[in-house]
Design a protein around this motif. Structure first.
Motif, PDB file in Angstrom:
ATOM      1  N   GLU A  68       4.606  34.511   9.068  1.00  0.00           N
ATOM      2  CA  GLU A  68       5.405  35.212  10.071  1.00  0.00           C
ATOM      3  C   GLU A  68       6.552  35.935   9.362  1.00  0.00           C
ATOM      4  O   GLU A  68       6.883  35.598   8.218  1.00  0.00           O
ATOM      5  CB  GLU A  68       5.941  34.254  11.142  1.00  0.00           C
ATOM      6  N   ALA A  69       7.130  36.914  10.021  1.00  0.00           N
ATOM      7  CA  ALA A  69       8.191  37.719   9.402  1.00  0.00           C
ATOM      8  C   ALA A  69       9.380  36.858   8.979  1.00  0.00           C
ATOM      9  O   ALA A  69      10.000  37.109   7.948  1.00  0.00           O
ATOM     10  CB  ALA A  69       8.644  38.810  10.366  1.00  0.00           C
ATOM     11  N   SER A  70       9.686  35.801   9.740  1.00  0.00           N
ATOM     12  CA  SER A  70      10.856  34.967   9.432  1.00  0.00           C
ATOM     13  C   SER A  70      10.683  34.172   8.142  1.00  0.00           C
ATOM     14  O   SER A  70      11.653  33.640   7.612  1.00  0.00           O
ATOM     15  CB  SER A  70      11.156  34.017  10.593  1.00  0.00           C
ATOM     16  N   ARG A  71       9.445  34.068   7.628  1.00  0.00           N
ATOM     17  CA  ARG A  71       9.240  33.396   6.339  1.00  0.00           C
ATOM     18  C   ARG A  71       9.732  34.290   5.204  1.00  0.00           C
ATOM     19  O   ARG A  71      10.245  33.812   4.207  1.00  0.00           O
ATOM     20  CB  ARG A  71       7.760  33.050   6.121  1.00  0.00           C
ATOM     21  N   ARG A  74      15.194  36.049   7.471  1.00  0.00           N
ATOM     22  CA  ARG A  74      15.748  35.879   8.817  1.00  0.00           C
ATOM     23  C   ARG A  74      16.856  36.905   9.049  1.00  0.00           C
ATOM     24  O   ARG A  74      17.637  36.782   9.978  1.00  0.00           O
ATOM     25  CB  ARG A  74      16.269  34.450   9.011  1.00  0.00           C
ATOM     26  N   SER A  75      16.918  37.888   8.175  1.00  0.00           N
ATOM     27  CA  SER A  75      17.926  38.940   8.306  1.00  0.00           C
ATOM     28  C   SER A  75      17.241  40.248   8.691  1.00  0.00           C
ATOM     29  O   SER A  75      16.301  40.680   8.032  1.00  0.00           O
ATOM     30  CB  SER A  75      18.657  39.109   6.969  1.00  0.00           C
ATOM     31  N   THR A  76      17.702  40.856   9.763  1.00  0.00           N
ATOM     32  CA  THR A  76      17.129  42.127  10.215  1.00  0.00           C
ATOM     33  C   THR A  76      17.268  43.201   9.138  1.00  0.00           C
ATOM     34  O   THR A  76      16.331  43.953   8.874  1.00  0.00           O
ATOM     35  CB  THR A  76      17.842  42.598  11.502  1.00  0.00           C
ATOM     36  N   LYS A  77      18.441  43.247   8.481  1.00  0.00           N
ATOM     37  CA  LYS A  77      18.661  44.255   7.443  1.00  0.00           C
ATOM     38  C   LYS A  77      17.671  44.074   6.297  1.00  0.00           C
ATOM     39  O   LYS A  77      17.069  45.039   5.817  1.00  0.00           O
ATOM     40  CB  LYS A  77      20.095  44.181   6.924  1.00  0.00           C
ATOM     41  N   ILE A 106       3.480  54.512   9.192  1.00  0.00           N
ATOM     42  CA  ILE A 106       3.601  53.490  10.233  1.00  0.00           C
ATOM     43  C   ILE A 106       3.951  54.190  11.540  1.00  0.00           C
ATOM     44  O   ILE A 106       4.864  55.017  11.585  1.00  0.00           O
ATOM     45  CB  ILE A 106       4.714  52.477   9.905  1.00  0.00           C
ATOM     46  N   ASP A 107       3.252  53.791  12.594  1.00  0.00           N
ATOM     47  CA  ASP A 107       3.577  54.408  13.886  1.00  0.00           C
ATOM     48  C   ASP A 107       4.912  53.860  14.393  1.00  0.00           C
ATOM     49  O   ASP A 107       5.286  52.730  14.088  1.00  0.00           O
ATOM     50  CB  ASP A 107       2.446  54.161  14.904  1.00  0.00           C
ATOM     51  N   PRO A 108       5.659  54.651  15.172  1.00  0.00           N
ATOM     52  CA  PRO A 108       6.994  54.255  15.629  1.00  0.00           C
ATOM     53  C   PRO A 108       7.005  52.931  16.393  1.00  0.00           C
ATOM     54  O   PRO A 108       7.958  52.157  16.294  1.00  0.00           O
ATOM     55  CB  PRO A 108       7.419  55.411  16.542  1.00  0.00           C
ATOM     56  N   MET A 109       5.945  52.640  17.158  1.00  0.00           N
ATOM     57  CA  MET A 109       5.886  51.401  17.945  1.00  0.00           C
ATOM     58  C   MET A 109       5.879  50.171  17.028  1.00  0.00           C
ATOM     59  O   MET A 109       6.595  49.201  17.267  1.00  0.00           O
ATOM     60  CB  MET A 109       4.631  51.411  18.832  1.00  0.00           C
ATOM     61  N   THR A 110       5.064  50.218  15.968  1.00  0.00           N
ATOM     62  CA  THR A 110       5.001  49.090  15.010  1.00  0.00           C
ATOM     63  C   THR A 110       6.337  48.910  14.319  1.00  0.00           C
ATOM     64  O   THR A 110       6.823  47.797  14.143  1.00  0.00           O
ATOM     65  CB  THR A 110       3.889  49.333  13.963  1.00  0.00           C
ATOM     66  N   ASN A 111       6.944  50.020  13.925  1.00  0.00           N
ATOM     67  CA  ASN A 111       8.241  49.978  13.257  1.00  0.00           C
ATOM     68  C   ASN A 111       9.293  49.331  14.162  1.00  0.00           C
ATOM     69  O   ASN A 111      10.051  48.447  13.731  1.00  0.00           O
ATOM     70  CB  ASN A 111       8.666  51.402  12.894  1.00  0.00           C
ATOM     71  N   ALA A 112       9.319  49.735  15.422  1.00  0.00           N
ATOM     72  CA  ALA A 112      10.272  49.179  16.392  1.00  0.00           C
ATOM     73  C   ALA A 112      10.002  47.694  16.614  1.00  0.00           C
ATOM     74  O   ALA A 112      10.928  46.884  16.668  1.00  0.00           O
ATOM     75  CB  ALA A 112      10.174  49.939  17.708  1.00  0.00           C
ATOM     76  N   PHE A 113       8.713  47.335  16.729  1.00  0.00           N
ATOM     77  CA  PHE A 113       8.344  45.938  16.958  1.00  0.00           C
ATOM     78  C   PHE A 113       8.839  45.048  15.826  1.00  0.00           C
ATOM     79  O   PHE A 113       9.381  43.966  16.064  1.00  0.00           O
ATOM     80  CB  PHE A 113       6.822  45.814  17.101  1.00  0.00           C
ATOM     81  N   LEU A 114       8.675  45.509  14.591  1.00  0.00           N
ATOM     82  CA  LEU A 114       9.119  44.724  13.434  1.00  0.00           C
ATOM     83  C   LEU A 114      10.627  44.524  13.448  1.00  0.00           C
ATOM     84  O   LEU A 114      11.120  43.446  13.169  1.00  0.00           O
ATOM     85  CB  LEU A 114       8.710  45.430  12.142  1.00  0.00           C
ATOM     86  N   GLN A 115      11.353  45.581  13.791  1.00  0.00           N
ATOM     87  CA  GLN A 115      12.804  45.466  13.829  1.00  0.00           C
ATOM     88  C   GLN A 115      13.251  44.515  14.946  1.00  0.00           C
ATOM     89  O   GLN A 115      14.192  43.736  14.773  1.00  0.00           O
ATOM     90  CB  GLN A 115      13.432  46.847  13.980  1.00  0.00           C
ATOM     91  N   ALA A 117      11.440  41.994  16.060  1.00  0.00           N
ATOM     92  CA  ALA A 117      11.088  40.656  15.554  1.00  0.00           C
ATOM     93  C   ALA A 117      12.181  40.145  14.631  1.00  0.00           C
ATOM     94  O   ALA A 117      12.566  38.973  14.675  1.00  0.00           O
ATOM     95  CB  ALA A 117       9.744  40.704  14.820  1.00  0.00           C
ATOM     96  N   GLY A 118      12.721  41.028  13.787  1.00  0.00           N
ATOM     97  CA  GLY A 118      13.806  40.657  12.886  1.00  0.00           C
ATOM     98  C   GLY A 118      15.065  40.266  13.635  1.00  0.00           C
ATOM     99  O   GLY A 118      15.744  39.302  13.276  1.00  0.00           O
ATOM    100  N   VAL A 119      15.380  41.004  14.697  1.00  0.00           N
ATOM    101  CA  VAL A 119      16.565  40.710  15.519  1.00  0.00           C
ATOM    102  C   VAL A 119      16.445  39.322  16.148  1.00  0.00           C
ATOM    103  O   VAL A 119      17.383  38.522  16.114  1.00  0.00           O
ATOM    104  CB  VAL A 119      16.761  41.789  16.621  1.00  0.00           C
ATOM    105  N   PHE A 120      15.257  39.019  16.704  1.00  0.00           N
ATOM    106  CA  PHE A 120      15.058  37.709  17.345  1.00  0.00           C
ATOM    107  C   PHE A 120      15.082  36.571  16.339  1.00  0.00           C
ATOM    108  O   PHE A 120      15.590  35.484  16.624  1.00  0.00           O
ATOM    109  CB  PHE A 120      13.759  37.696  18.153  1.00  0.00           C
ATOM    110  N   SER A 121      14.548  36.823  15.147  1.00  0.00           N
ATOM    111  CA  SER A 121      14.570  35.815  14.090  1.00  0.00           C
ATOM    112  C   SER A 121      16.010  35.495  13.691  1.00  0.00           C
ATOM    113  O   SER A 121      16.393  34.334  13.530  1.00  0.00           O
ATOM    114  CB  SER A 121      13.779  36.325  12.882  1.00  0.00           C
ATOM    115  N   GLU A 122      16.829  36.545  13.556  1.00  0.00           N
ATOM    116  CA  GLU A 122      18.236  36.364  13.193  1.00  0.00           C
ATOM    117  C   GLU A 122      18.994  35.661  14.321  1.00  0.00           C
ATOM    118  O   GLU A 122      19.825  34.778  14.085  1.00  0.00           O
ATOM    119  CB  GLU A 122      18.859  37.731  12.901  1.00  0.00           C
ATOM    120  N   LEU A 123      18.698  36.023  15.563  1.00  0.00           N
ATOM    121  CA  LEU A 123      19.318  35.395  16.728  1.00  0.00           C
ATOM    122  C   LEU A 123      19.000  33.901  16.773  1.00  0.00           C
ATOM    123  O   LEU A 123      19.883  33.063  16.983  1.00  0.00           O
ATOM    124  CB  LEU A 123      18.835  36.082  18.010  1.00  0.00           C
ATOM    125  N   GLU A 124      17.718  33.564  16.530  1.00  0.00           N
ATOM    126  CA  GLU A 124      17.296  32.160  16.539  1.00  0.00           C
ATOM    127  C   GLU A 124      18.055  31.373  15.477  1.00  0.00           C
ATOM    128  O   GLU A 124      18.550  30.284  15.725  1.00  0.00           O
ATOM    129  CB  GLU A 124      15.786  32.081  16.266  1.00  0.00           C
TER     130      GLU A 124
END
Length: 198
Positions: A68-71, A74-77, A106-115, A117-124
Motif C-alpha cells: 500500500e502507499a503508506s508502506r 506516510r507523508s503526502t509531500k 498518468i491520467d489526472p484521476m489516478t494522480n489525484a487519487f494518489l495524492q 491516498a497520501g493525505v489520508f495516510s498522513e491524517l491517520e
C-alpha cells in the motif's frame, strides 16, 4: 525490466512481523527475494536507508511494488516526490491494487487519487500520534510509569556478553555476532550501547 518490492514496519522484527508483506509482494509479482527491500522505520522518516538503496538501483522500465502507499511513505509531500521520481525514471509503481504506470502519461484521476491516498495516510498517522499522546498524558496523570523500562547490563543475555570480546577484537562482524547470539541486529545494537557505555 526488474520488479522490486519494498516493505516497511515501524518497529523492529521482534515486535512487528514483516513476513505478511513479503508474501503479499510475491502475490503482486515480486518473484525474487533478493529484490525485496525491508525496512524497520517510521513512514514519516524521509531519509530511510533501504528505500534510498531501492531508489538508487532502479532503472528505466523497472517496477516498484509495495502492499500500500503508506508502506512507501506516510507523508503526502514525499509520495508526490516519489511519483515525480517515477515519472522522470519512467517506472511503474504498484501499491496493492493501485497501479501507476509512469512509463506513460498518468491520467489526472489516478494522480489525484494518489495524492488523496497520501493525505489520508498522513491524517491517520497524525490521529494515531494524537491518541498516543493523550493516552500517555492520562496515564501519567494517574501516576503510572510510562515508557519502556531502562535496559541495564543485567538484562543482556549472557551469550551476548561472553562474545563481546570476539566482536571487539574484530574476530566476528556484527551480522555474525547477532546470528550466533540469536538476536536481531537492532536488538544487538541496543545491547552493545549498554555494554559500551557500562
Amino acid at each position: 525490466m526488474t520488479v522490486y518490492g519494498y516493505c516497511r514496519c515501524s518497529t523492529n522484527e521482534e515486535k512487528q512481523d514483516i513476513s505478511r508483506q513479503e508474501r503479499d509482494l510475491k502475490a503482486l509479482g515480486v518473484m525474487d527475494k533478493k529484490h525485496v527491500y525491508k525496512e524497520y522505520e517510521s513512514g514519516t522518516k524521509v531519509h530511510r536507508v533501504e528505500l534510498q538503496k531501492l531508489l538508487d538501483i532502479v532503472k528505466e522500465g523497472d517496477t516498484i511494488v509495495a502492499t500500500e502507499a503508506s508502506r512507501i511513505t506516510r507523508s503526502t509531500k514525499q509520495l508526490c516526490d516519489i511519483i515525480d521520481f517515477a515519472k522522470k525514471k519512467k517506472l511503474c509503481l504498484i501499491f496493492g491494487s493501485i497501479k501507476v504506470d509512469c512509463r506513460k502519461d498518468i491520467d489526472p484521476m489516478t494522480n489525484a487519487f494518489l495524492q488523496i491516498a497520501g493525505v489520508f495516510s498522513e491524517l491517520e498517522r497524525n490521529m494515531i500520534s494524537q491518541r498516543v499522546k493523550s493516552g500517555v498524558a492520562n496515564a501519567r496523570a494517574k501516576g503510572k510509569i510510562v515508557g519502556r523500562p531502562t535496559l541495564t547490563i543485567k538484562d543482556i543475555p549472557q551469550k551476548v556478553k561472553d562474545m563481546y570480546g570476539l566482536y571487539k577484537q574484530g574476530a566476528i562482524n556484527k551480522t555474525d555476532y547477532a546470528k550466533l547470539c540469536n538476536v536481531s541486529r537492532p536488538t544487538l545494537d541496543k545491547y552493545l550501547k549498554v555494554i559500551i557505555e557500562g
